[in-house]
Design a protein around this motif. Structure first.
Motif, PDB file in Angstrom:
ATOM      1  N   SER A 122      10.602  11.975   4.081  1.00  0.00           N
ATOM      2  CA  SER A 122      10.433  12.799   5.280  1.00  0.00           C
ATOM      3  C   SER A 122       9.246  12.338   6.110  1.00  0.00           C
ATOM      4  CB  SER A 122      10.254  14.268   4.883  1.00  0.00           C
ATOM      5  OG  SER A 122      11.375  14.735   4.155  1.00  0.00           O
ATOM      6  N   ILE A 123       8.122  12.076   5.437  1.00  0.00           N
ATOM      7  CA  ILE A 123       6.903  11.669   6.150  1.00  0.00           C
ATOM      8  C   ILE A 123       7.076  10.291   6.774  1.00  0.00           C
ATOM      9  CG2 ILE A 123       4.459  11.104   5.852  1.00  0.00           C
ATOM     10  CD1 ILE A 123       4.397  13.224   3.616  1.00  0.00           C
ATOM     11  N   LEU A 124       7.584   9.330   5.986  1.00  0.00           N
ATOM     12  CA  LEU A 124       7.730   7.971   6.483  1.00  0.00           C
ATOM     13  C   LEU A 124       8.809   7.878   7.561  1.00  0.00           C
ATOM     14  CD1 LEU A 124       7.482   5.961   3.129  1.00  0.00           C
ATOM     15  CD2 LEU A 124       5.713   6.225   4.881  1.00  0.00           C
ATOM     16  N   ALA A 173       0.826  -1.210   0.000  1.00  0.00           N
ATOM     17  CA  ALA A 173       0.000   0.000   0.000  1.00  0.00           C
ATOM     18  C   ALA A 173       0.863   1.264   0.000  1.00  0.00           C
ATOM     19  CB  ALA A 173      -0.930  -0.002   1.220  1.00  0.00           C
ATOM     20  N   ILE A 174       1.947   1.254   0.770  1.00  0.00           N
ATOM     21  CA  ILE A 174       2.839   2.412   0.807  1.00  0.00           C
ATOM     22  C   ILE A 174       3.473   2.638  -0.562  1.00  0.00           C
ATOM     23  CG2 ILE A 174       5.003   3.303   1.770  1.00  0.00           C
ATOM     24  CD1 ILE A 174       4.268   1.898   4.393  1.00  0.00           C
ATOM     25  N   THR A 175       3.949   1.566  -1.190  1.00  0.00           N
ATOM     26  CA  THR A 175       4.595   1.692  -2.504  1.00  0.00           C
ATOM     27  C   THR A 175       3.604   2.164  -3.564  1.00  0.00           C
ATOM     28  OG1 THR A 175       6.173  -0.058  -1.953  1.00  0.00           O
ATOM     29  CG2 THR A 175       5.888   0.465  -4.276  1.00  0.00           C
ATOM     30  N   VAL A 176       2.416   1.567  -3.586  1.00  0.00           N
ATOM     31  CA  VAL A 176       1.412   1.950  -4.578  1.00  0.00           C
ATOM     32  C   VAL A 176       0.996   3.408  -4.402  1.00  0.00           C
ATOM     33  CG1 VAL A 176      -0.981   1.567  -5.300  1.00  0.00           C
ATOM     34  CG2 VAL A 176       0.551  -0.373  -4.960  1.00  0.00           C
ATOM     35  N   THR A 177       0.808   3.842  -3.158  1.00  0.00           N
ATOM     36  CA  THR A 177       0.429   5.230  -2.892  1.00  0.00           C
ATOM     37  C   THR A 177       1.512   6.181  -3.381  1.00  0.00           C
ATOM     38  OG1 THR A 177      -0.859   4.591  -0.955  1.00  0.00           O
ATOM     39  CG2 THR A 177      -0.193   6.894  -1.107  1.00  0.00           C
ATOM     40  N   MET A 178       2.766   5.840  -3.114  1.00  0.00           N
ATOM     41  CA  MET A 178       3.878   6.673  -3.571  1.00  0.00           C
ATOM     42  C   MET A 178       3.901   6.768  -5.095  1.00  0.00           C
ATOM     43  SD  MET A 178       7.096   6.278  -5.091  1.00  0.00           S
ATOM     44  CE  MET A 178       7.680   4.648  -4.676  1.00  0.00           C
ATOM     45  N   LEU A 227      14.282   2.078   2.755  1.00  0.00           N
ATOM     46  CA  LEU A 227      14.713   1.907   4.143  1.00  0.00           C
ATOM     47  C   LEU A 227      13.656   2.433   5.119  1.00  0.00           C
ATOM     48  CD1 LEU A 227      18.480   2.927   3.767  1.00  0.00           C
ATOM     49  CD2 LEU A 227      17.573   0.636   4.172  1.00  0.00           C
ATOM     50  N   CYS A 228      13.062   3.596   4.813  1.00  0.00           N
ATOM     51  CA  CYS A 228      11.997   4.134   5.674  1.00  0.00           C
ATOM     52  C   CYS A 228      10.791   3.198   5.714  1.00  0.00           C
ATOM     53  CB  CYS A 228      11.561   5.512   5.167  1.00  0.00           C
ATOM     54  SG  CYS A 228      12.721   6.838   5.509  1.00  0.00           S
ATOM     55  N   GLN A 229      10.422   2.719   4.555  1.00  0.00           N
ATOM     56  CA  GLN A 229       9.283   1.805   4.465  1.00  0.00           C
ATOM     57  C   GLN A 229       9.548   0.530   5.257  1.00  0.00           C
ATOM     58  OE1 GLN A 229       8.926  -0.461   0.851  1.00  0.00           O
ATOM     59  NE2 GLN A 229       6.733  -0.036   0.697  1.00  0.00           N
ATOM     60  N   SER A 230      10.767   0.005   5.165  1.00  0.00           N
ATOM     61  CA  SER A 230      11.089  -1.248   5.839  1.00  0.00           C
ATOM     62  C   SER A 230      11.026  -1.113   7.354  1.00  0.00           C
ATOM     63  CB  SER A 230      12.472  -1.744   5.416  1.00  0.00           C
ATOM     64  OG  SER A 230      13.486  -0.885   5.899  1.00  0.00           O
ATOM     65  N   VAL A 231      11.359   0.072   7.889  1.00  0.00           N
ATOM     66  CA  VAL A 231      11.280   0.277   9.342  1.00  0.00           C
ATOM     67  C   VAL A 231       9.840   0.113   9.817  1.00  0.00           C
ATOM     68  CG1 VAL A 231      11.531   1.965  11.200  1.00  0.00           C
ATOM     69  CG2 VAL A 231      13.327   1.726   9.491  1.00  0.00           C
ATOM     70  N   LEU A 232       8.919   0.785   9.150  1.00  0.00           N
ATOM     71  CA  LEU A 232       7.513   0.711   9.544  1.00  0.00           C
ATOM     72  C   LEU A 232       6.946  -0.694   9.351  1.00  0.00           C
ATOM     73  CD1 LEU A 232       6.043   4.067   8.155  1.00  0.00           C
ATOM     74  CD2 LEU A 232       6.088   3.342  10.545  1.00  0.00           C
ATOM     75  N   VAL A 233       7.222  -1.291   8.195  1.00  0.00           N
ATOM     76  CA  VAL A 233       6.661  -2.606   7.884  1.00  0.00           C
ATOM     77  C   VAL A 233       7.194  -3.666   8.841  1.00  0.00           C
ATOM     78  CG1 VAL A 233       6.609  -4.427   6.143  1.00  0.00           C
ATOM     79  CG2 VAL A 233       6.196  -2.058   5.475  1.00  0.00           C
ATOM     80  N   SER A 234       8.512  -3.640   9.098  1.00  0.00           N
ATOM     81  CA  SER A 234       9.090  -4.640   9.992  1.00  0.00           C
ATOM     82  C   SER A 234       8.592  -4.470  11.424  1.00  0.00           C
ATOM     83  CB  SER A 234      10.616  -4.579   9.951  1.00  0.00           C
ATOM     84  OG  SER A 234      11.080  -3.319  10.400  1.00  0.00           O
ATOM     85  N   LEU A 235       8.451  -3.224  11.878  1.00  0.00           N
ATOM     86  CA  LEU A 235       7.939  -2.992  13.229  1.00  0.00           C
ATOM     87  C   LEU A 235       6.493  -3.476  13.365  1.00  0.00           C
ATOM     88  CD1 LEU A 235       9.359   0.508  14.257  1.00  0.00           C
ATOM     89  CD2 LEU A 235       9.920  -1.715  15.240  1.00  0.00           C
ATOM     90  N   LEU A 236       5.722  -3.352  12.294  1.00  0.00           N
ATOM     91  CA  LEU A 236       4.346  -3.848  12.326  1.00  0.00           C
ATOM     92  C   LEU A 236       4.329  -5.363  12.520  1.00  0.00           C
ATOM     93  CD1 LEU A 236       1.298  -3.451  11.978  1.00  0.00           C
ATOM     94  CD2 LEU A 236       1.633  -3.649   9.503  1.00  0.00           C
ATOM     95  N   MET A 242       0.764   4.605   9.649  1.00  0.00           N
ATOM     96  CA  MET A 242       0.859   4.317   8.217  1.00  0.00           C
ATOM     97  C   MET A 242      -0.261   5.014   7.452  1.00  0.00           C
ATOM     98  SD  MET A 242       1.863   0.297   7.929  1.00  0.00           S
ATOM     99  CE  MET A 242       3.540  -0.286   8.172  1.00  0.00           C
ATOM    100  N   CYS A 243      -1.479   4.897   7.966  1.00  0.00           N
ATOM    101  CA  CYS A 243      -2.633   5.531   7.304  1.00  0.00           C
ATOM    102  C   CYS A 243      -2.471   7.048   7.250  1.00  0.00           C
ATOM    103  CB  CYS A 243      -3.926   5.155   8.021  1.00  0.00           C
ATOM    104  SG  CYS A 243      -4.354   3.405   7.934  1.00  0.00           S
ATOM    105  N   VAL A 244      -2.043   7.644   8.359  1.00  0.00           N
ATOM    106  CA  VAL A 244      -1.835   9.094   8.402  1.00  0.00           C
ATOM    107  C   VAL A 244      -0.734   9.496   7.426  1.00  0.00           C
ATOM    108  CG1 VAL A 244      -1.086  11.022   9.859  1.00  0.00           C
ATOM    109  CG2 VAL A 244      -2.686   9.316  10.760  1.00  0.00           C
ATOM    110  N   SER A 245       0.328   8.696   7.356  1.00  0.00           N
ATOM    111  CA  SER A 245       1.433   8.995   6.435  1.00  0.00           C
ATOM    112  C   SER A 245       0.961   8.987   4.985  1.00  0.00           C
ATOM    113  CB  SER A 245       2.555   7.976   6.624  1.00  0.00           C
ATOM    114  OG  SER A 245       3.103   8.039   7.914  1.00  0.00           O
ATOM    115  N   LEU A 246       0.160   7.977   4.625  1.00  0.00           N
ATOM    116  CA  LEU A 246      -0.356   7.912   3.257  1.00  0.00           C
ATOM    117  C   LEU A 246      -1.252   9.107   2.954  1.00  0.00           C
ATOM    118  CD1 LEU A 246      -1.177   4.101   2.880  1.00  0.00           C
ATOM    119  CD2 LEU A 246       0.920   5.330   2.353  1.00  0.00           C
ATOM    120  N   PHE A 247      -2.042   9.538   3.938  1.00  0.00           N
ATOM    121  CA  PHE A 247      -2.899  10.714   3.756  1.00  0.00           C
ATOM    122  C   PHE A 247      -2.056  11.959   3.495  1.00  0.00           C
ATOM    123  CE2 PHE A 247      -4.847  14.479   5.726  1.00  0.00           C
ATOM    124  CZ  PHE A 247      -5.996  14.584   4.958  1.00  0.00           C
TER     125      PHE A 247
END
Length: 396
Positions: free
Chosen positions: A176-178, A21-26, A120-129, A148-153
Motif C-alpha cells: 500500500s505504501i510503496l 534498501a527497500i527489501t532490507v527494510t521490509m 512490482l511496486c518496488q520495481s516501479v519506484l526503482v526503475s523510475l529513479l 522512497m525515504c518517506v515510504s521506508l519511514f
C-alpha cells in the motif's frame, strides 16, 4: 576512466542500492513485528515471486533503458511503468480476496501474491529513479528518492507502533505504501514535458521483448546446466570444494560485474544514438590479444600458489560478463529466429564441452571449459558486431 561512464555507474549503483534498501527494510520490519517465521516465509515467497515476475520486469526495464538513454524523453515511455503499477494493484487485490487456506502444491497462494505485489511496486519506484537519472531530470530524481525515504519511514513506523493491529498483517502494508509512492512518482513523471518527436530507437514489440527473454533464459540456463553437470559427475567431496568459491563469486562478484556491464551498455546506447564508435564494441584485435596475453601471465603466476581450476574460475565469470555485454548488442542487430538459434546453440555446445571436460579432467577441466567457451563466444559475438557495423540500438 570516462567521466560519463562513472556517472552511469553511480546512477546504477544508486538504483540497485535503493532497491536493496527497500527489501532490507521490509524484511527487518516484518521480522521485528511478526517474528523469525515471517522472515523465512517471506524469503520463500519472494524467491517464487521473482521466478514468476522477475524476468518480464527485467526485460521491460532493459528496453526502457535503451529507449530513454537514446532520446532522453522520459514522459514518452511511461506506459510500461503504469502497467506494472496496475499489475501490483491487481496482485494486492487478489491477495485480499484469497483466503489463507488456499494452497497450490504446498505453496500459500495469498502470501505469494503479496510477494509479487511487493516486487512490482518496488520495481516501479526503482526503475523510475534510474530512468529519471538517464533522462537527466534532477528534480524528479530527488523527488523519487525523497518518496522512497518517506515510504521506508512509514513502513518502519506502522510495523513498530502497530495501530489497529497493522504490524501483524502481511505484505499488504508495504504494498500500500510503496504503490501510493509509485503512483505519485508516475504522476510527476507524466508532467515532464515531452521532447520533439523522434523515431523510436528500440520499439517495444514482440520481437524486442522476446529476444531479451531468450537471452535471459539462456544465461540463467548456462548457470543451471553448469551446476547440474558438476553435481552429477563429480564426487561429493569435489563438488563441495568447487561449490564454495562458485557461490561466493555468484553472490559477491557477479552483482558487481552485472552493475559494471549495465553501466557500459548505457554508455554504448548513448554512443550508438550519437553515431560514435564505441571503444568496447570495436576494440582492435591486437589490443584484445595483448589483454589475453597479460591475463595468461597473471594466471601463470597465480597458479604457482593456488590450484589452476580455482584460478581460472573467476576469469570464466569475467568472460561470462563480457558475453552478456556483446550478446545485448548482438541481439539488437538480428531477428528473433537468429538470436534463438545462436544462443540455444551455444547453450547446447557448452553443455557438451563441459560434460566432456568434467568427466575427463574434473574441476580443472570444468574451469578451463567455462573460461575458454565464454571467451570464444564473446569473441564470436564481437566479430559479428564488427561485421555488421550498424547502429546497435535498433530492434530488428
Amino acid at each position: 576512466m570516462n567521466k560519463v561512464l562513472l556517472q552511469d555507474l553511480f546512477f546504477i549503483i544508486l538504483t540497485r542500492g535503493s532497491g536493496f534498501a527497500i527489501t532490507v527494510t521490509m524484511l527487518f520490519a516484518n521480522t521485528i513485528a511478526r517474528g523469525q517465521q515471517a522472515y523465512i516465509q517471506i524469503g520463500q515467497d519472494m524467491a517464487l515471486a521473482l521466478l514468476i515476475v522477475g524476468a518480464p520486469i527485467g526485460v521491460v526495464a532493459q528496453i526502457q533503458i535503451r529507449r530513454i538513454t537514446a532520446t532522453g524523453d522520459l514522459a514518452r515511455y511511461l506506459r510500461p511503468a503504469n502497467l506494472v503499477s496496475l499489475g501490483a494493484a491487481t496482485a494486492a487485490i487478489l491477495s485480499l480476496l484469497t483466503s489463507t487456506d488456499k494452497r497450490l502444491g504446498g505453496v500459500e497462494i495469498k502470501t505469494v501474491l503479496e510477494a509479487m505485489g511487493f516486487i512490482l511496486c518496488q520495481s516501479v519506484l526503482v526503475s523510475l529513479l534510474l530512468l529519471s537519472s538517464l533522462a537527466k531530470n534532477t528534480m524528479l530524481k530527488v523527488s523519487i528518492l525523497l518518496m522512497m525515504c518517506v515510504s521506508l519511514f512509514f513502513i518502519l513506523s506502522l510495523r513498530w507502533l502497530n495501530p489497529y493491529g497493522v504490524a501483524k498483517m502481511g505484505l499488504i502494508v508495504e504494498i500500500s505504501i510503496l504503490w501510493f509512492a509509485g503512483f505519485i512518482a508516475l504522476r510527476l513523471a507524466g508532467q515532464v514535458p515531452k521532447l520533439a518527436k523522434t523515431p523510436d530507437p528500440y520499439p517495444f514489440s514482440f520481437q524486442s521483448f522476446s529476444k531479451y527473454v531468450i537471452a535471459v533464459l539462456v544465461f540463467n540456463g548456462l548457470i543451471v546446466v553448469d551446476w547440474r553437470l558438476l553435481k552429477t559427475i563429480l564426487d561429493p567431496q569435489a563438488f563441495t570444494s568447487i561449490s564454495q568459491p562458485r557461490v561466493l563469486i555468484e553472490r559477491l562478484f557477479m552483482p558487481i560485474l552485472a552493475t559494471t556491464v549495465s553501466a557500459l551498455l548505457v554508455g554504448k546506447y548513448r554512443n550508438a544514438n550519437n553515431n560514435r564508435r564505441n571503444y568496447l564494441a570495436h576494440m582492435p584485435l591486437p589490443q584484445i590479444i595483448s589483454i589475453c596475453g597479460l591475463l595468461s601471465i597473471a594466471v601463470g603466476v597465480a597458479s604457482l600458489h593456488w590450484p589452476i581450476g580455482f584460478v581460472l574460475l573467476p576469469l570464466g565469470y569475467l568472460a561470462f560478463g563480457a558475453v552478456s555485454y556483446f550478446v545485448d548488442l548482438y541481439q539488437a542487430q538480428h531477428s528473433i529466429e537468429f538470436v534463438a538459434i545462436t544462443l540455444v546453440g551455444y547453450l547446447l555446445f557448452y553443455a557438451c564441452v563441459s560434460w566432456i571436460a568434467i568427466s575427463n579432467f574434473g574441476i580443472s577441466g570444468h574451469a578451463v571449459a567455462w573460461l575458454l567457451s565464454n571467451v570464444l563466444f564473446a569473441f564470436l559475438m564481437w566479430l559479428a558486431i564488427e561485421r555488421k557495423r550498424v547502429p546497435t540500438i535498433s530492434a530488428s
